[in-house]
Design a protein around this motif. Structure first.
Motif, PDB file in Angstrom:
ATOM      1  N   MET A 190      41.359   4.921  16.252  1.00 44.91           N
ATOM      2  CA  MET A 190      39.720   5.084  15.049  1.00 44.91           C
ATOM      3  C   MET A 190      39.227   3.921  14.786  1.00 44.91           C
ATOM      4  SD  MET A 190      40.455   7.641  11.977  1.00 44.91           S
ATOM      5  CE  MET A 190      40.167   5.913  10.644  1.00 44.91           C
ATOM      6  N   ARG A 191      37.525   4.406  14.686  1.00 42.78           N
ATOM      7  CA  ARG A 191      36.583   3.909  14.840  1.00 42.78           C
ATOM      8  C   ARG A 191      35.689   4.487  13.173  1.00 42.78           C
ATOM      9  NH1 ARG A 191      31.543   0.850  17.594  1.00 42.78           N
ATOM     10  NH2 ARG A 191      33.743  -0.699  17.631  1.00 42.78           N
ATOM     11  N   HIS A 192      35.198   3.876  12.294  1.00 42.32           N
ATOM     12  CA  HIS A 192      34.560   4.814  11.164  1.00 42.32           C
ATOM     13  C   HIS A 192      33.927   4.093  10.225  1.00 42.32           C
ATOM     14  CE1 HIS A 192      34.807   7.394   7.780  1.00 42.32           C
ATOM     15  NE2 HIS A 192      34.719   8.807   8.457  1.00 42.32           N
ATOM     16  N   GLU A 242      32.243   6.527  14.645  1.00 42.19           N
ATOM     17  CA  GLU A 242      31.142   5.692  14.452  1.00 42.19           C
ATOM     18  C   GLU A 242      30.429   5.318  16.302  1.00 42.19           C
ATOM     19  OE1 GLU A 242      30.843   2.088  13.696  1.00 42.19           O
ATOM     20  OE2 GLU A 242      30.622   2.159  11.304  1.00 42.19           O
ATOM     21  N   ASN A 243      29.148   4.893  16.509  1.00 44.79           N
ATOM     22  CA  ASN A 243      29.436   4.689  18.213  1.00 44.79           C
ATOM     23  C   ASN A 243      29.623   3.368  18.495  1.00 44.79           C
ATOM     24  OD1 ASN A 243      27.246   7.360  17.762  1.00 44.79           O
ATOM     25  ND2 ASN A 243      25.972   5.707  17.555  1.00 44.79           N
ATOM     26  N   SER A 244      30.546   3.695  19.653  1.00 42.99           N
ATOM     27  CA  SER A 244      30.425   2.747  20.019  1.00 42.99           C
ATOM     28  C   SER A 244      30.872   2.903  21.964  1.00 42.99           C
ATOM     29  CB  SER A 244      32.436   2.569  20.147  1.00 42.99           C
ATOM     30  OG  SER A 244      32.904   1.940  20.995  1.00 42.99           O
ATOM     31  N   THR A 245      30.413   1.930  22.583  1.00 43.94           N
ATOM     32  CA  THR A 245      30.182   1.909  24.583  1.00 43.94           C
ATOM     33  C   THR A 245      31.888   1.178  24.888  1.00 43.94           C
ATOM     34  OG1 THR A 245      27.419   1.666  24.481  1.00 43.94           O
ATOM     35  CG2 THR A 245      29.219   0.782  26.541  1.00 43.94           C
ATOM     36  N   ARG A 246      31.542  -0.421  24.338  1.00 48.61           N
ATOM     37  CA  ARG A 246      32.666  -1.390  24.427  1.00 48.61           C
ATOM     38  C   ARG A 246      34.363  -0.494  24.706  1.00 48.61           C
ATOM     39  NH1 ARG A 246      28.821  -3.279  25.052  1.00 48.61           N
ATOM     40  NH2 ARG A 246      28.027  -2.409  22.988  1.00 48.61           N
ATOM     41  N   THR A 247      34.284  -0.767  23.138  1.00 52.34           N
ATOM     42  CA  THR A 247      35.840  -0.251  22.468  1.00 52.34           C
ATOM     43  C   THR A 247      36.148   1.251  22.926  1.00 52.34           C
ATOM     44  OG1 THR A 247      35.044  -1.588  20.501  1.00 52.34           O
ATOM     45  CG2 THR A 247      37.105  -0.345  20.492  1.00 52.34           C
ATOM     46  N   ARG A 248      35.383   1.821  22.658  1.00 54.91           N
ATOM     47  CA  ARG A 248      35.950   3.658  23.770  1.00 54.91           C
ATOM     48  C   ARG A 248      35.800   3.865  24.904  1.00 54.91           C
ATOM     49  NH1 ARG A 248      33.935   7.299  25.118  1.00 54.91           N
ATOM     50  NH2 ARG A 248      31.711   6.861  25.162  1.00 54.91           N
ATOM     51  N   GLU A 296      37.574  -4.969   9.138  1.00 56.75           N
ATOM     52  CA  GLU A 296      38.162  -5.460  10.287  1.00 56.75           C
ATOM     53  C   GLU A 296      37.448  -4.376  11.799  1.00 56.75           C
ATOM     54  OE1 GLU A 296      41.167  -7.805  10.851  1.00 56.75           O
ATOM     55  OE2 GLU A 296      42.005  -7.866   8.992  1.00 56.75           O
ATOM     56  N   HIS A 297      37.658  -5.596  12.795  1.00 57.04           N
ATOM     57  CA  HIS A 297      37.746  -4.925  14.187  1.00 57.04           C
ATOM     58  C   HIS A 297      38.435  -5.500  15.013  1.00 57.04           C
ATOM     59  CE1 HIS A 297      36.434  -3.112  17.659  1.00 57.04           C
ATOM     60  NE2 HIS A 297      35.198  -3.719  17.207  1.00 57.04           N
ATOM     61  N   PRO A 298      40.390  -5.453  14.782  1.00 62.86           N
ATOM     62  CA  PRO A 298      41.245  -6.780  15.197  1.00 62.86           C
ATOM     63  C   PRO A 298      41.274  -6.571  16.809  1.00 62.86           C
ATOM     64  CG  PRO A 298      42.147  -4.192  13.653  1.00 62.86           C
ATOM     65  CD  PRO A 298      40.247  -4.628  13.913  1.00 62.86           C
ATOM     66  N   THR A 299      41.332  -5.207  17.118  1.00 68.65           N
ATOM     67  CA  THR A 299      41.365  -5.878  19.096  1.00 68.65           C
ATOM     68  C   THR A 299      40.641  -6.525  19.319  1.00 68.65           C
ATOM     69  OG1 THR A 299      40.380  -3.114  19.266  1.00 68.65           O
ATOM     70  CG2 THR A 299      42.709  -3.308  18.874  1.00 68.65           C
ATOM     71  N   GLN A 300      39.079  -6.244  18.381  1.00 69.79           N
ATOM     72  CA  GLN A 300      38.065  -6.982  19.447  1.00 69.79           C
ATOM     73  C   GLN A 300      38.072  -8.717  18.998  1.00 69.79           C
ATOM     74  OE1 GLN A 300      34.894  -6.636  20.979  1.00 69.79           O
ATOM     75  NE2 GLN A 300      34.752  -9.279  20.791  1.00 69.79           N
ATOM     76  N   ALA A 301      38.660  -9.374  18.061  1.00 68.49           N
ATOM     77  CA  ALA A 301      39.309 -10.672  17.900  1.00 68.49           C
ATOM     78  C   ALA A 301      40.270 -11.037  18.789  1.00 68.49           C
ATOM     79  CB  ALA A 301      40.014 -10.736  16.446  1.00 68.49           C
ATOM     80  N   HIS A 333      29.889 -13.162  22.639  1.00 66.14           N
ATOM     81  CA  HIS A 333      29.105 -12.182  22.314  1.00 66.14           C
ATOM     82  C   HIS A 333      29.567 -10.831  21.929  1.00 66.14           C
ATOM     83  CE1 HIS A 333      26.177  -9.936  20.131  1.00 66.14           C
ATOM     84  NE2 HIS A 333      25.329 -10.540  20.449  1.00 66.14           N
ATOM     85  N   PRO A 334      30.417 -10.451  20.810  1.00 63.01           N
ATOM     86  CA  PRO A 334      31.175  -8.947  21.394  1.00 63.01           C
ATOM     87  C   PRO A 334      30.825  -7.632  21.796  1.00 63.01           C
ATOM     88  CG  PRO A 334      30.365  -9.462  18.582  1.00 63.01           C
ATOM     89  CD  PRO A 334      29.792 -10.488  20.042  1.00 63.01           C
ATOM     90  N   GLY A 335      29.079  -7.963  21.864  1.00 67.56           N
ATOM     91  CA  GLY A 335      28.107  -6.748  22.249  1.00 67.56           C
ATOM     92  C   GLY A 335      27.666  -5.307  21.294  1.00 67.56           C
ATOM     93  N   PRO A 336      27.571  -4.991  20.993  1.00 70.09           N
ATOM     94  CA  PRO A 336      26.027  -5.154  21.929  1.00 70.09           C
ATOM     95  C   PRO A 336      25.172  -6.421  21.527  1.00 70.09           C
ATOM     96  CG  PRO A 336      26.076  -3.512  20.288  1.00 70.09           C
ATOM     97  CD  PRO A 336      26.792  -3.591  20.242  1.00 70.09           C
ATOM     98  N   ILE A 337      24.482  -6.865  22.312  1.00 68.33           N
ATOM     99  CA  ILE A 337      23.814  -8.034  22.621  1.00 68.33           C
ATOM    100  C   ILE A 337      21.996  -7.645  21.440  1.00 68.33           C
ATOM    101  CG2 ILE A 337      22.732 -10.490  23.701  1.00 68.33           C
ATOM    102  CD1 ILE A 337      25.084 -10.192  25.412  1.00 68.33           C
TER     103      ILE A 337
HETATM  104  N1   CP Z   1      32.617  -4.943  20.394  1.00 65.54           N
HETATM  105  C1   CP Z   1      32.318  -3.496  20.230  1.00 65.54           C
HETATM  106  O1   CP Z   1      32.543  -2.890  19.215  1.00 65.54           O
HETATM  107  O2   CP Z   1      31.168  -3.303  20.782  1.00 65.54           O
HETATM  108  P1   CP Z   1      31.458  -1.865  20.926  1.00 65.54           P
HETATM  109  O3   CP Z   1      30.501  -0.850  19.450  1.00 65.54           O
HETATM  110  O4   CP Z   1      30.205  -0.511  21.458  1.00 65.54           O
HETATM  111  O5   CP Z   1      32.025  -0.805  20.801  1.00 65.54           O
END
Ligand code: CP
Length: 310
Positions: free
Chosen positions: A107-109, A54-60, A136-141, A264-268
């Motif tokens: 892994m993101r799914h 799944e798409n990601s900017t920050r987490t990846r 869940e998104h544990p590393t974000q928390a 805010h976790p982003g993206p805004i």
């Molecule tokens: N906060 C967060 O998960 O952003 P991304 O979707 O860009 O990884």
């Protein structure tokens, strides 16, 4: 130092001690990241695959940077350029990658429970959940908690408000689990159509649908994106209506006689859940959250890798 678990699948599975260990270890890695040479060899000889379905900017980027800062060998996997597009299953994909001797999978799914499925089939490989569906998104928390402590001094007793699309948010669920375990008071606010019906009873949070009252209550406001990609029906009339009722804006904050921390976790979605004059204000710690994400993910991988310093 060790965690009580071999994988990081969710905050739900972590103990209070695990969370404290990760956050304390992250302080040390944040110090490493301030040095001219921002690398330590703690994960030398460890190979990590970043499996993003799944798409990601920050987490990846954050995981990849954390892996490189720890000296790991990294492989990046994007579904669009892989044999997944030819119909290969998740388990076959991962077994093929593991045949090349990979030690850790991030892994993101889009399917809730996908990392738990992998962990059941690959018990000897450390699986890290980088966001699974609406679960869940544990590393974000963890990075959110780290940022709250850095800004305010503690989690215990802090009044944290989570605003917006609670129903579809894995960030909300992981934050609620973590904040409750660590002794914060948690309130959720947002449109009734985006609020799980039994959330107060099930998760022990307060619910306040009036945003102004909710903001007046809190010390910290964590504002969520509207997850349009996960909504399969119309759950509010328009983005403009949403902004008018639940958008966090300067005029609303000015009417409150205290300064709250904005997250805010982003993206805004600027001008929808959060206006730019708040997102970019001195109250906002949004970019500090992103910065802290690298140190927190270094801590998670270091601890799951056995906590050895070479
Ligand atoms: N906060 C967060 O998960 O952003 P991304 O979707 O860009 O990884």
């Amino acid at each position: 130092m060790q965690l009580s678990t071999k994988h990081l699948l969710g905050i739900k599975e972590l103990t209070r001690k695990d969370i404290s260990t990760i956050l304390t270890t992250a302080i040390q890695f944040k110090e490493v990241l301030q040095r001219p040479v921002k690398k330590v060899p703690s994960l030398r000889d460890i190979t990590v695959v970043n499996l993003f379905y799944e798409n990601s900017t920050r987490t990846r980027i954050s995981f990849e940077l954390a892996e490189k800062r720890l000296g790991a060998d990294t492989i990046n996997f994007a579904t669009s350029s892989s044999s997944v597009s030819k119909g290969e299953t998740l388990l076959d994909t991962v077994n093929n990658i593991l045949a090349m001797k990979v030690d850790m999978v991030v892994m993101r799914h889009s399917a809730s429970g996908a990392p738990h499925f992998l962990a059941r089939h690959l018990p000897n490989t450390a699986i890290i959940n980088a966001g699974d569906g609406i679960n869940e998104h544990p590393t974000q928390a963890l990075l959110d908690a780290f940022s709250i402590i850095e800004k305010t001094g503690s989690i215990e007793g802090r009044k944290v408000l989570i605003i917006g699309d609670i129903m579809h948010s894995r960030v909300a669920l992981s934050n609620i689990y973590l904040l409750k375990k660590m002794g914060a008071e948690v309130m959720v606010s947002g449109p009734p159509t985006l609020m799980p019906v039994y959330i107060a009873e099930a998760l022990g949070v307060k619910v306040e649908l009036n945003l102004k009252k909710a903001l007046a209550w809190c010390d910290v406001a964590n504002i969520l994106r509207i997850q349009l990609e996960r909504q399969h029906q119309v759950l509010f009339s328009s983005l403009r209506e949403y902004n008018l009722s639940y958008g966090v804006k300067k005029s609303v904050l000015d009417a409150i006689n205290k300064e709250i921390v904005i997250m805010h976790p982003g993206p805004i979605n600027r001008g929808v859940e959060l206006d730019s004059d708040v997102a970019d204000s001195h109250q906002s710690i949004i970019l500090q959250q992103v910065e802290n994400g690298v140190a927190v993910r270094m801590a998670v991988m270091y601890l799951l890798g056995g906590g050895n310093v070479h």
